[in-house]
Structures are given as C-alpha cells and as structure tokens.
Design an enzyme around this catalytic site. Structure first.
Site, PDB file in Angstrom:
ATOM      1  N   GLY A 239       0.754  -1.293  -0.179  1.00 30.42           N
ATOM      2  CA  GLY A 239      -0.058  -0.140  -0.064  1.00 30.42           C
ATOM      3  C   GLY A 239       0.732   1.204   0.008  1.00 30.42           C
ATOM      4  O   GLY A 239       0.034   2.255  -0.362  1.00 30.42           O
ATOM      5  N   CYS A 346     -15.257   5.793 -27.413  1.00 28.35           N
ATOM      6  CA  CYS A 346     -16.296   6.297 -27.662  1.00 28.35           C
ATOM      7  C   CYS A 346     -17.244   6.556 -26.239  1.00 28.35           C
ATOM      8  O   CYS A 346     -18.306   6.139 -25.798  1.00 28.35           O
ATOM      9  CB  CYS A 346     -17.480   5.783 -28.370  1.00 28.35           C
ATOM     10  SG  CYS A 346     -16.635   5.388 -29.889  1.00 28.35           S
TER      11      CYS A 346
HETATM   12  N1  LLP Z   1      -1.715  -6.848  -0.448  1.00 28.88           N
HETATM   13  C1  LLP Z   1      -2.992  -6.862  -0.627  1.00 28.88           C
HETATM   14  C2  LLP Z   1      -3.876  -7.874   0.268  1.00 28.88           C
HETATM   15  C3  LLP Z   1      -3.756  -5.827  -1.688  1.00 28.88           C
HETATM   16  O1  LLP Z   1      -4.952  -6.108  -1.754  1.00 28.88           O
HETATM   17  C4  LLP Z   1      -3.133  -5.165  -2.048  1.00 28.88           C
HETATM   18  C5  LLP Z   1      -3.497  -4.269  -3.231  1.00 28.88           C
HETATM   19  C6  LLP Z   1      -1.687  -4.985  -2.048  1.00 28.88           C
HETATM   20  C7  LLP Z   1      -1.215  -5.949  -1.228  1.00 28.88           C
HETATM   21  C8  LLP Z   1      -0.765  -4.106  -2.989  1.00 28.88           C
HETATM   22  O2  LLP Z   1      -1.204  -2.842  -2.708  1.00 28.88           O
HETATM   23  P1  LLP Z   1       0.041  -1.855  -3.364  1.00 28.88           P
HETATM   24  O3  LLP Z   1       1.422  -1.853  -2.677  1.00 28.88           O
HETATM   25  O4  LLP Z   1       0.138  -2.133  -4.921  1.00 28.88           O
HETATM   26  O5  LLP Z   1      -0.713  -0.399  -3.113  1.00 28.88           O
HETATM   27  N2  LLP Z   1      -5.991  -0.969  -8.959  1.00 28.88           N
HETATM   28  C9  LLP Z   1      -5.534  -0.127  -8.044  1.00 28.88           C
HETATM   29  C10 LLP Z   1      -5.003  -0.587  -6.920  1.00 28.88           C
HETATM   30  C11 LLP Z   1      -5.641  -1.608  -6.179  1.00 28.88           C
HETATM   31  C12 LLP Z   1      -5.011  -2.248  -5.004  1.00 28.88           C
HETATM   32  C13 LLP Z   1      -5.757  -3.591  -4.611  1.00 28.88           C
HETATM   33  N3  LLP Z   1      -4.922  -4.165  -3.666  1.00 28.88           N
HETATM   34  C14 LLP Z   1      -5.033   1.184  -8.633  1.00 28.88           C
HETATM   35  O6  LLP Z   1      -4.764   1.175  -9.990  1.00 28.88           O
HETATM   36  O7  LLP Z   1      -4.784   1.988  -7.913  1.00 28.88           O
END
Ligand code: LLP
Length: 421
Positions: A239, A346
């Site tokens: 995150g 579109c």
């Molecule tokens: N661990 C779990 C359980 C997660 O659900 C996620 C992301 C991560 C780790 C990794 O998080 P990161 O380090 O990438 O922030 N499509 C969205 C982001 C969705 C994130 C979902 N879960 C975007 O484009 O901003």
C-alpha cells in the site's frame, strides 16, 4: 527515482531511446525498466534489514512473466490473489514456500491447487473460508499454514475504491472478533495458525494509518499469544504510495515505513512479510502513445492519442493523475497551453487529463505516461476491439518485447461460433 530520463533532448528508458522502441513495436505500448524494478524491491528489502523478513511482491500490480522473473531472481516472494496468479508465480520459478495467498474469495479449486503445489501461507479472510480451507487440507491429508486477516478499522486516507481497512470494507475479520475466530481456527485440524495479516489500503501517502494499524496488530499478537496461539509471522500488506505528480510532495520512503514497522512490531520477534505492489512496479513503467490529432473544440483543445482508457484505466476509474510528458524534450522556456488529453474510445470517460499544461504537440508526436508500470497493463481490456498493447522490458541498452500485441485476427479468432449459426 526511476530510469526514464531525457538525454540530448530525447526520452530514454535506461540506455534505450523510447523512439527506437516505438519504431520497433508501434504505439501504444508499455515499457518497463529492470533497474527501477530491482531498485524498488531492494529499497523494501533493506528497509526491513535486521528483522527476519520476506518481501512478497503483490503481483496484481504487474504480473508479466518477465517482471516476475526479474524480481524472483532478486529474491522476492509473491503475494497472489487467484489460481491464475499462483500459476504465473510458479511459472516464473517462484517456489511455493515464497508464495502467500491473499483474497476474500478463494475457491476450493484455487485452495487445492495451492495446497498441492506448495504454499507459504494462506491469508484467510472469513470464517466460511476457514472451514473450506480446513476441509480441503484434510481431504489432501495436509495442514494449511494460515494467518487471519484482521480489519483494524483505521482510515487509510486514500481513494475510497482502494481503501480496505475500515470496518465497512469487505476485507478481513473485525479485529474485535479476532480472539473468537483464532480460537475457532485452532480447533480445526487441517489448519496451522502461524500469524496475523493486515492490509489497510493502497496508495497511502501518510505513515500514520500504518502506525495505528500496526500498534493494534502488536497488541493483538500479545493477546493471541496469551491465548496460547503460536504467532510467529506478521504479514503487513502493501500500500505504500508513489509520487504520481512530480509537483506534489513525495510520499514517505520505504526506509521510513521500515522504521514504523520496527517501532511498532520490532520487539515481538516475529518474521515480517510485506506485500508492496505499486511502489515496486509503478514508477518502473511508462505507457507510450502517439498523438493522432490535435482538435480545436469550442473554447478548448483536445490532444487525441492512440492510447485509451482500455489501455490505462486508472484516470477513468479512480480520477488518477499520471504525468504525461513529450518523448522529445520541450525546449527550455517552451510555451505551455492547457489541453484535454483523451483517447479514441467512444465515452467521455476516456479522458486522461483535463486542461493539462502541455508544450505544443502535433500529430505523430509521442508522449509518455509516467507511473504506469503498476495497475496499467494488468487492468487493460480489449474494449472497442482494441487489441491489448505490447509490453517491453529494458535492461541497460537492451530491450525485449515481453508480451506481443495480438493481431486483429488472433483477437477475433478467440471467439467461437455456435453450431446453430
Ligand atoms: N496486499 C493486498 C492484500 C492487496 O489487496 C493489495 C492491493 C496489495 C497488497 C498491494 O498494494 P500496493 O502496494 O500495490 O498499493 N487498481 C488500483 C489498486 C488496487 C490495489 C488492490 N490491492 C489502482 O490502480 O490504484
């Protein structure tokens, strides 16, 4: 920091000119930098130095086999959320003992696949999942190592669609119910309870929510230990946010995040896992697109690109900002004008930026979307029958296509016609 810089007026990915790749593969395309991927992985690895740990890359961010292999060879584990991701991780050479399985809706098939193929742990998200996991493990005559994901009810202060740690979200079990659920888990013979999991959201730009969540996890660790559970591993999720706009204040660095982990959890003697996705892949990738037209609208101008929302959906889906820069460096002091940057799909939602200040551009010019390495290619689709765009990996002065653009024929032939037609 990344490895996409101007050299003598031309944008490079490491030691390869973007224009050269464009010539070879056509536009639009994604391009990733090996050096940036590795640098970001190592920053996390070093941030947890001195604590037993494993960085499990959240491969949902970018699951291309070449990206996975690059990180796996550097020692990364993987965080997977589906049978498909599990098989991709295995195919990239990641051993089961370095794969953690997250997600609220693991099916029996996915659970069995991972139990048979080997898994470090399942991060369990609910009581019904726990029962299914126990049954699957018993049927195979094995025990499944588990953590239980707790929802600490903290506000991650991020976009509503990517916040996960509030009680209203579908993720994990409420932390207040944890003792009861851990007791239930301990009584299930197919499960081996080894730790706690928490993930509060994505694109966090402040460490305070982490501190709050991890303090709660520390307290819970002690409580569960006093209840007789052998809590030896803490999965802290991912995150950490990235700087999408160069003009904004930079989010905290992995090193600062590591310090929060040390401060809040360092005394517990637990093995630490983290699951970063975006910070590893995000700024390691660009999407390159060509200007098709510059259109004069009423009172505003539109830069119409050959890339669209189906290729990079983040602006349409999360109102996300991506810096967009010309591949030919604008002259110092070049005039900048506000312009809407759009794709050919579109829908009005197919807008990457409104009234963005850009130097003069014309048809045929290339632009680069920065910070597109995470949640870019993986979230793309063939909407408007636009074939998935290629992905390219650069390492120093070499580049390789790591996913080719399908031909129109290949795209159409994936459909099959029923016998009655
Ligand atoms: N661990 C779990 C359980 C997660 O659900 C996620 C992301 C991560 C780790 C990794 O998080 P990161 O380090 O990438 O922030 N499509 C969205 C982001 C969705 C994130 C979902 N879960 C975007 O484009 O901003």
């Amino acid at each position: 920091m990344d490895h996409f810089l101007y050299r003598d007026g031309a944008l490079f990915a490491e030691d390869v000119a973007i224009a050269e790749i464009a010539k070879a593969v056509g536009t639009p395309f994604y391009v990733y930098s090996t050096a940036t991927l590795l640098r970001h992985f190592r920053l996390f690895d070093e941030a947890l130095d001195g604590m037993e740990h494993l960085v499990c890359y959240a491969m949902k961010a970018n699951s291309n086999q070449a990206v996975l292999q690059t990180l796996a060879q550097a020692g990364a584990g993987m965080d997977v959320v589906s049978g498909g991701e599990y098989l991709r991780a295995k195919a990239a050479g990641v051993p089961g003992e370095r794969i953690v399985f997250s997600g609220v809706g693991k099916t029996r098939e996915e659970i069995t696949l991972a139990l048979k193929g080997g898994i470090r742990q399942f991060n369990v998200e609910s009581e019904p999942e726990m029962l299914v996991l126990d049954a699957c493990a018993q049927a195979l005559g094995v025990t499944a190592p588990i953590t239980i994901r707790v929802n600490p009810d903290v506000d991650a202060k991020t976009h509503a669609k990517i916040a996960t740690g509030k009680s209203e979200n579908k993720f994990g079990i409420p932390i207040a119910k944890a003792r009861e659920v851990y007791r239930m888990a301990a009584d299930l013979p197919g499960l081996d309870v080894i730790g706690i999991d928490v993930h509060i959201g994505s694109q966090l730009t402040d460490l305070e929510p982490y501190r709050q969540a991890y303090e709660k996890v520390a307290e819970l660790t002690q409580t569960l230990r006093s209840d007789g559970h052998n809590i030896k591993r803490l999965d802290l999720g991912g995150g950490l946010g990235i700087p999408y706009a160069r003009s904004n204040a930079a989010p905290p660095l992995p090193m600062d995040y590591g310090q929060v982990v040390r401060d809040t959890l360092g005394h517990l003697g637990c093995e630490i896992e983290i699951e970063p996705g975006r910070l590893i892949a995000g700024n390691a990738g660009l999407m390159i697109s060509e200007v098709i037209y510059v259109k004069e609208g009423e009172g505003r101008e539109f830069l119409i690109l050959d890339g669209a929302m189906n290729d990079l959906i983040r602006p349409a889906m999360y109102e996300a900002h991506h810096d967009i820069i010309p591949v030919v460096e604008p002259a110092v002091g070049a005039e900048q004008r506000p312009i809407d940057i759009v794709g050919p799909v579109c829908e009005s939602g197919d807008t990457f930026a409104k009234q963005r200040l850009m130097p003069p551009l014309s048809a045929g010019d290339l632009v680069a979307f920065r910070s597109a390495g995470a949640y870019g290619a993986v979230m793309s689709s063939e909407y408007n029958s636009r074939p998935l765009i290629p992905e390219v990996l650069v390492r120093s002065d070499q580049f390789a296509v790591i996913r080719a653009r399908p031909t129109f024929d290949e795209m159409i032939k994936r459909d099959t016609i029923p016998s009655w037609l």
